[in-house]
Motif scaffolding. Structure first.
Motif, PDB file in Angstrom:
ATOM      1  N   GLU A 276       0.828  -1.217   0.000  1.00  0.00           N
ATOM      2  CA  GLU A 276       0.000   0.000   0.000  1.00  0.00           C
ATOM      3  C   GLU A 276       0.855   1.256   0.000  1.00  0.00           C
ATOM      4  O   GLU A 276       0.512   2.252  -0.644  1.00  0.00           O
ATOM      5  CB  GLU A 276      -0.948  -0.022   1.204  1.00  0.00           C
ATOM      6  CG  GLU A 276      -2.055  -1.047   1.045  1.00  0.00           C
ATOM      7  CD  GLU A 276      -2.901  -1.241   2.290  1.00  0.00           C
ATOM      8  OE1 GLU A 276      -3.919  -1.947   2.197  1.00  0.00           O
ATOM      9  OE2 GLU A 276      -2.541  -0.704   3.359  1.00  0.00           O
ATOM     10  N   PHE A 277       2.001   1.206   0.702  1.00  0.00           N
ATOM     11  CA  PHE A 277       2.886   2.374   0.709  1.00  0.00           C
ATOM     12  C   PHE A 277       3.488   2.611  -0.674  1.00  0.00           C
ATOM     13  O   PHE A 277       3.529   3.749  -1.158  1.00  0.00           O
ATOM     14  CB  PHE A 277       4.001   2.202   1.750  1.00  0.00           C
ATOM     15  CG  PHE A 277       4.988   3.338   1.756  1.00  0.00           C
ATOM     16  CD1 PHE A 277       4.618   4.604   2.177  1.00  0.00           C
ATOM     17  CD2 PHE A 277       6.297   3.155   1.316  1.00  0.00           C
ATOM     18  CE1 PHE A 277       5.515   5.666   2.167  1.00  0.00           C
ATOM     19  CE2 PHE A 277       7.199   4.199   1.301  1.00  0.00           C
ATOM     20  CZ  PHE A 277       6.804   5.460   1.735  1.00  0.00           C
ATOM     21  N   TYR A 278       3.921   1.537  -1.328  1.00  0.00           N
ATOM     22  CA  TYR A 278       4.503   1.695  -2.667  1.00  0.00           C
ATOM     23  C   TYR A 278       3.455   2.107  -3.699  1.00  0.00           C
ATOM     24  O   TYR A 278       3.756   2.869  -4.631  1.00  0.00           O
ATOM     25  CB  TYR A 278       5.240   0.415  -3.090  1.00  0.00           C
ATOM     26  CG  TYR A 278       6.692   0.432  -2.680  1.00  0.00           C
ATOM     27  CD1 TYR A 278       7.661   0.990  -3.501  1.00  0.00           C
ATOM     28  CD2 TYR A 278       7.100  -0.065  -1.446  1.00  0.00           C
ATOM     29  CE1 TYR A 278       8.990   1.037  -3.115  1.00  0.00           C
ATOM     30  CE2 TYR A 278       8.425  -0.018  -1.048  1.00  0.00           C
ATOM     31  CZ  TYR A 278       9.371   0.535  -1.891  1.00  0.00           C
ATOM     32  OH  TYR A 278      10.688   0.596  -1.491  1.00  0.00           O
ATOM     33  N   PHE A 279       2.218   1.624  -3.533  1.00  0.00           N
ATOM     34  CA  PHE A 279       1.138   2.083  -4.409  1.00  0.00           C
ATOM     35  C   PHE A 279       0.918   3.590  -4.209  1.00  0.00           C
ATOM     36  O   PHE A 279       0.712   4.333  -5.180  1.00  0.00           O
ATOM     37  CB  PHE A 279      -0.147   1.314  -4.107  1.00  0.00           C
ATOM     38  CG  PHE A 279      -1.328   1.782  -4.926  1.00  0.00           C
ATOM     39  CD1 PHE A 279      -1.464   1.419  -6.260  1.00  0.00           C
ATOM     40  CD2 PHE A 279      -2.304   2.594  -4.350  1.00  0.00           C
ATOM     41  CE1 PHE A 279      -2.542   1.862  -7.019  1.00  0.00           C
ATOM     42  CE2 PHE A 279      -3.381   3.038  -5.096  1.00  0.00           C
ATOM     43  CZ  PHE A 279      -3.504   2.666  -6.430  1.00  0.00           C
ATOM     44  N   SER A 280       0.996   4.032  -2.953  1.00  0.00           N
ATOM     45  CA  SER A 280       0.844   5.464  -2.639  1.00  0.00           C
ATOM     46  C   SER A 280       1.971   6.279  -3.252  1.00  0.00           C
ATOM     47  O   SER A 280       1.743   7.387  -3.761  1.00  0.00           O
ATOM     48  CB  SER A 280       0.821   5.667  -1.115  1.00  0.00           C
ATOM     49  OG  SER A 280      -0.227   4.930  -0.524  1.00  0.00           O
ATOM     50  N   LEU A 286       2.821  10.018 -10.000  1.00  0.00           N
ATOM     51  CA  LEU A 286       1.875  10.484 -11.018  1.00  0.00           C
ATOM     52  C   LEU A 286       1.540  11.957 -10.815  1.00  0.00           C
ATOM     53  O   LEU A 286       1.520  12.740 -11.777  1.00  0.00           O
ATOM     54  CB  LEU A 286       0.611   9.636 -10.974  1.00  0.00           C
ATOM     55  CG  LEU A 286      -0.461   9.931 -12.033  1.00  0.00           C
ATOM     56  CD1 LEU A 286       0.084   9.652 -13.430  1.00  0.00           C
ATOM     57  CD2 LEU A 286      -1.712   9.085 -11.778  1.00  0.00           C
ATOM     58  N   VAL A 287       1.327  12.342  -9.568  1.00  0.00           N
ATOM     59  CA  VAL A 287       1.011  13.748  -9.258  1.00  0.00           C
ATOM     60  C   VAL A 287       2.185  14.657  -9.623  1.00  0.00           C
ATOM     61  O   VAL A 287       2.002  15.721 -10.231  1.00  0.00           O
ATOM     62  CB  VAL A 287       0.656  13.899  -7.752  1.00  0.00           C
ATOM     63  CG1 VAL A 287       0.568  15.378  -7.364  1.00  0.00           C
ATOM     64  CG2 VAL A 287      -0.652  13.204  -7.437  1.00  0.00           C
ATOM     65  N   ILE A 288       3.415  14.231  -9.278  1.00  0.00           N
ATOM     66  CA  ILE A 288       4.608  15.031  -9.569  1.00  0.00           C
ATOM     67  C   ILE A 288       4.782  15.194 -11.085  1.00  0.00           C
ATOM     68  O   ILE A 288       5.042  16.299 -11.576  1.00  0.00           O
ATOM     69  CB  ILE A 288       5.872  14.372  -8.954  1.00  0.00           C
ATOM     70  CG1 ILE A 288       5.817  14.446  -7.422  1.00  0.00           C
ATOM     71  CG2 ILE A 288       7.145  15.065  -9.461  1.00  0.00           C
ATOM     72  CD1 ILE A 288       6.884  13.605  -6.728  1.00  0.00           C
ATOM     73  N   VAL A 289       4.629  14.079 -11.810  1.00  0.00           N
ATOM     74  CA  VAL A 289       4.805  14.129 -13.266  1.00  0.00           C
ATOM     75  C   VAL A 289       3.716  14.983 -13.926  1.00  0.00           C
ATOM     76  O   VAL A 289       3.999  15.766 -14.839  1.00  0.00           O
ATOM     77  CB  VAL A 289       4.821  12.704 -13.875  1.00  0.00           C
ATOM     78  CG1 VAL A 289       4.834  12.764 -15.396  1.00  0.00           C
ATOM     79  CG2 VAL A 289       6.040  11.924 -13.375  1.00  0.00           C
ATOM     80  N   LEU A 290       2.475  14.860 -13.449  1.00  0.00           N
ATOM     81  CA  LEU A 290       1.379  15.671 -14.002  1.00  0.00           C
ATOM     82  C   LEU A 290       1.581  17.154 -13.705  1.00  0.00           C
ATOM     83  O   LEU A 290       1.303  18.007 -14.552  1.00  0.00           O
ATOM     84  CB  LEU A 290       0.036  15.199 -13.440  1.00  0.00           C
ATOM     85  CG  LEU A 290      -0.493  13.861 -13.990  1.00  0.00           C
ATOM     86  CD1 LEU A 290      -1.775  13.465 -13.282  1.00  0.00           C
ATOM     87  CD2 LEU A 290      -0.724  13.941 -15.494  1.00  0.00           C
ATOM     88  N   ALA A 300       8.220  16.640 -19.785  1.00  0.00           N
ATOM     89  CA  ALA A 300       8.238  16.080 -18.427  1.00  0.00           C
ATOM     90  C   ALA A 300       8.517  14.578 -18.475  1.00  0.00           C
ATOM     91  O   ALA A 300       9.255  14.040 -17.641  1.00  0.00           O
ATOM     92  CB  ALA A 300       6.911  16.349 -17.733  1.00  0.00           C
ATOM     93  N   PHE A 301       7.953  13.886 -19.462  1.00  0.00           N
ATOM     94  CA  PHE A 301       8.174  12.438 -19.605  1.00  0.00           C
ATOM     95  C   PHE A 301       9.609  12.146 -20.053  1.00  0.00           C
ATOM     96  O   PHE A 301      10.211  11.156 -19.647  1.00  0.00           O
ATOM     97  CB  PHE A 301       7.176  11.847 -20.604  1.00  0.00           C
ATOM     98  CG  PHE A 301       5.739  12.085 -20.214  1.00  0.00           C
ATOM     99  CD1 PHE A 301       5.210  11.489 -19.083  1.00  0.00           C
ATOM    100  CD2 PHE A 301       4.931  12.924 -20.967  1.00  0.00           C
ATOM    101  CE1 PHE A 301       3.886  11.709 -18.718  1.00  0.00           C
ATOM    102  CE2 PHE A 301       3.612  13.153 -20.609  1.00  0.00           C
ATOM    103  CZ  PHE A 301       3.078  12.546 -19.477  1.00  0.00           C
ATOM    104  N   MET A 443      12.181  17.328 -11.057  1.00  0.00           N
ATOM    105  CA  MET A 443      11.034  17.995 -11.673  1.00  0.00           C
ATOM    106  C   MET A 443      10.946  19.451 -11.214  1.00  0.00           C
ATOM    107  O   MET A 443      10.649  20.358 -12.018  1.00  0.00           O
ATOM    108  CB  MET A 443       9.738  17.248 -11.318  1.00  0.00           C
ATOM    109  CG  MET A 443       8.556  17.584 -12.215  1.00  0.00           C
ATOM    110  SD  MET A 443       8.820  17.120 -13.951  1.00  0.00           S
ATOM    111  CE  MET A 443       8.753  15.333 -13.847  1.00  0.00           C
ATOM    112  N   ALA A 444      11.199  19.693  -9.933  1.00  0.00           N
ATOM    113  CA  ALA A 444      11.157  21.062  -9.402  1.00  0.00           C
ATOM    114  C   ALA A 444      12.184  21.946 -10.099  1.00  0.00           C
ATOM    115  O   ALA A 444      11.887  23.092 -10.469  1.00  0.00           O
ATOM    116  CB  ALA A 444      11.417  21.036  -7.893  1.00  0.00           C
ATOM    117  N   THR A 445      13.389  21.415 -10.306  1.00  0.00           N
ATOM    118  CA  THR A 445      14.456  22.183 -10.955  1.00  0.00           C
ATOM    119  C   THR A 445      14.091  22.521 -12.398  1.00  0.00           C
ATOM    120  O   THR A 445      14.286  23.655 -12.852  1.00  0.00           O
ATOM    121  CB  THR A 445      15.779  21.392 -10.928  1.00  0.00           C
ATOM    122  OG1 THR A 445      16.077  21.006  -9.582  1.00  0.00           O
ATOM    123  CG2 THR A 445      16.929  22.228 -11.455  1.00  0.00           C
TER     124      THR A 445
END
Length: 457
Positions: A276-280, A286-290, A300-301, A443-445
């Motif tokens: 469950e932690f790895y699924f999270s 996904l959120v970071i990439v989006l 981004a990809f 991604m932030a950079t």
């Protein structure tokens, strides 16, 4: 070693490490683990008997105390023996991590000074810094919130049904109160040399910011310093290329040691929580990439593809610091301006640990659920805000996540003894959150570079 070959070798090292670790666990370590488990069970039984005896002056109580000391000694001796048996594997990853740590501090200093000096005036530094911190704080908040939502959805702790332990039982982990004085101590260096020696990244960042701004302010003379440090940075990056050749060996050693020590059984024991932690974490990826896609579009990809080696290294060695030099190189090849990369990435390693943030709320609420402690929505939000503040500036602390969790759960009357549930599987969880930290910082950079118009197509 070519880039695609390095990825292949690291992956092969992962697979071989699991196989070798399993074989070594069954043939060498299993018998030692059995003795430790027997001693641990005896200690628990003695503790239970001792708690039922109100008089600590009786002969029986003293005999129990003596027996407990003997069992603790057995456990300690076997633990030392187990570590000795694993030395041949751990030394491989230790050498690699030491070489990486040797590089990181001077690399952060030289690249950040050059980056700040090239940015120029304090106004520009403040503008870029403001955008960077806006992204970091947003990412931190999203990571913590996502962890809180998902742990409430999955409720992995409810299967544990643990009784509340006695208050005097200790986990052996020193919790941190993280007072204002402690926070300042992690941020502002009293000695630049000490900060370099201890790899205190945040302190190095503070000194580098002052040094870079001052270098830019003195004009022509500063150009000499910038050229010299730029040359040094390139030398260190060349050293990085040599060190990375050892990455597959380090990965093999680290994975073998973890599996040999814990056995594959630990995966089945905590399979639900780990799964469950790895699924999270995948949802967080996904959120970071989006979020990156919203700014960078399809690139981004492309960035994720470029940093997969760095993420594999961070995953295998359980430290995002090991991937720092590789991420820096890939971001520049991606098209990010050197001055932005040199400025944003080091800050990210202190302020933008997305994977660690999610783990802190996930693990803290998991412990509450394990003991049947109900925390209201308001209490959970309070915990989230406490974690958001206490987690900043402790990136250089060993097992930082566990230290912060230990300091936080006590504020909500969650037994600290519950951390024993996490200690065994923490290395496995640390692998995932380290890789996530690398993705978040890269991604932030790239996003800040785009915002500043400093991203080449």
């Amino acid at each position: 070693m070519q880039k695609n070959k390095l990825t292949l070798y690291i992956f092969l090292a992962l697979v071989l490490g699991v196989i070798a670790g399993y074989i070594y666990n069954k043939t060498v370590i299993d018998s030692i683990n059995a003795k430790m488990s027997t001693a641990e069970a005896a200690i628990k039984s003695i503790d239970k008997q001792a708690l039922d005896m109100p008089d600590s002056t009786t002969t029986v109580y003293k005999a129990l105390k003596t027996e407990r000391e003997a069992q603790v000694k057995v456990r300690k001796e076997n633990d030392t023996l187990r570590e000795d048996k694993l030395t041949g594997f751990t030394v491989l990853s230790d050498i690699f991590l030491r070489l990486i740590k040797m590089i990181v501090a001077p690399l952060v200093f030289t690249t950040l000074v050059v980056g700040v000096a090239k940015v120029g005036d304090i106004k520009s530094v403040g503008r870029i810094g403001g955008k960077t911190l806006l992204w970091f704080l947003s990412a931190t908040l999203v990571s913590l919130l996502l962890g809180m939502v998902l742990v409430n959805f999955f409720r992995p702790g409810e299967a544990m049904h643990l009784p509340l332990p006695d208050s005097h039982l200790s986990t052996g982990i020193q919790k941190t109160a993280l007072s204002l004085r402690d926070f300042i101590g992690h941020v502002f260096p009293k000695s630049f040399i000490e900060a370099m020696a201890n790899n205190e990244i945040l302190q190095i960042v503070v000194f580098s910011l002052f040094f870079g701004v001052a270098t830019a302010a003195i004009g022509e003379q500063g150009q000499i310093v910038i050229k010299a440090l730029d040359a040094v940075a390139h030398v260190i990056l060349k050293i990085t290329g040599y060190v990375m050749q050892l990455a597959p060996l380090a990965v093999f050693g680290a994975i073998t040691a973890i599996i040999a020590k814990q056995g594959l059984g630990i995966l089945s024991t905590y399979a639900i929580f780990i799964g469950e932690f790895y699924f999270s974490l995948l949802l967080l990826w996904l959120v970071i990439v989006l979020a990156g896609f919203a700014v960078l579009q399809k690139r981004a990809f492309n960035l994720v593809g470029r940093i997969k080696d760095a993420m594999l290294i961070a995953f295998s060695t359980s430290t995002s610091e090991a991937a720092y030099p590789k991420v820096l190189l890939e971001l520049e090849r991606f098209g990010c301006n050197n001055k932005i990369v040199s400025f944003v990435l080091p800050l990210g390693y202190s302020f933008n640990l997305d994977g660690s943030m999610m783990y802190m709320t996930f693990a803290s609420l998991f412990l509450a659920q394990s003991y049947g402690i109900h925390l209201s929505f308001e209490q959970q939000l309070s915990m989230l805000l406490v974690l958001m503040l206490t987690s900043k500036g402790i990136a250089g602390v060993p097992r930082a996540s566990l230290v912060v969790i230990a300091g936080t759960i006590s504020l909500f009357n969650i037994p600290e003894a519950g951390l024993a549930l996490l200690i065994g599987i923490d290395p496995l969880l640390d692998m995932g959150r380290s890789a996530t930290n690398v993705l978040g910082n890269a991604m932030a950079t790239a996003v800040v570079s785009k915002w500043e118009g400093e991203l080449d197509n």
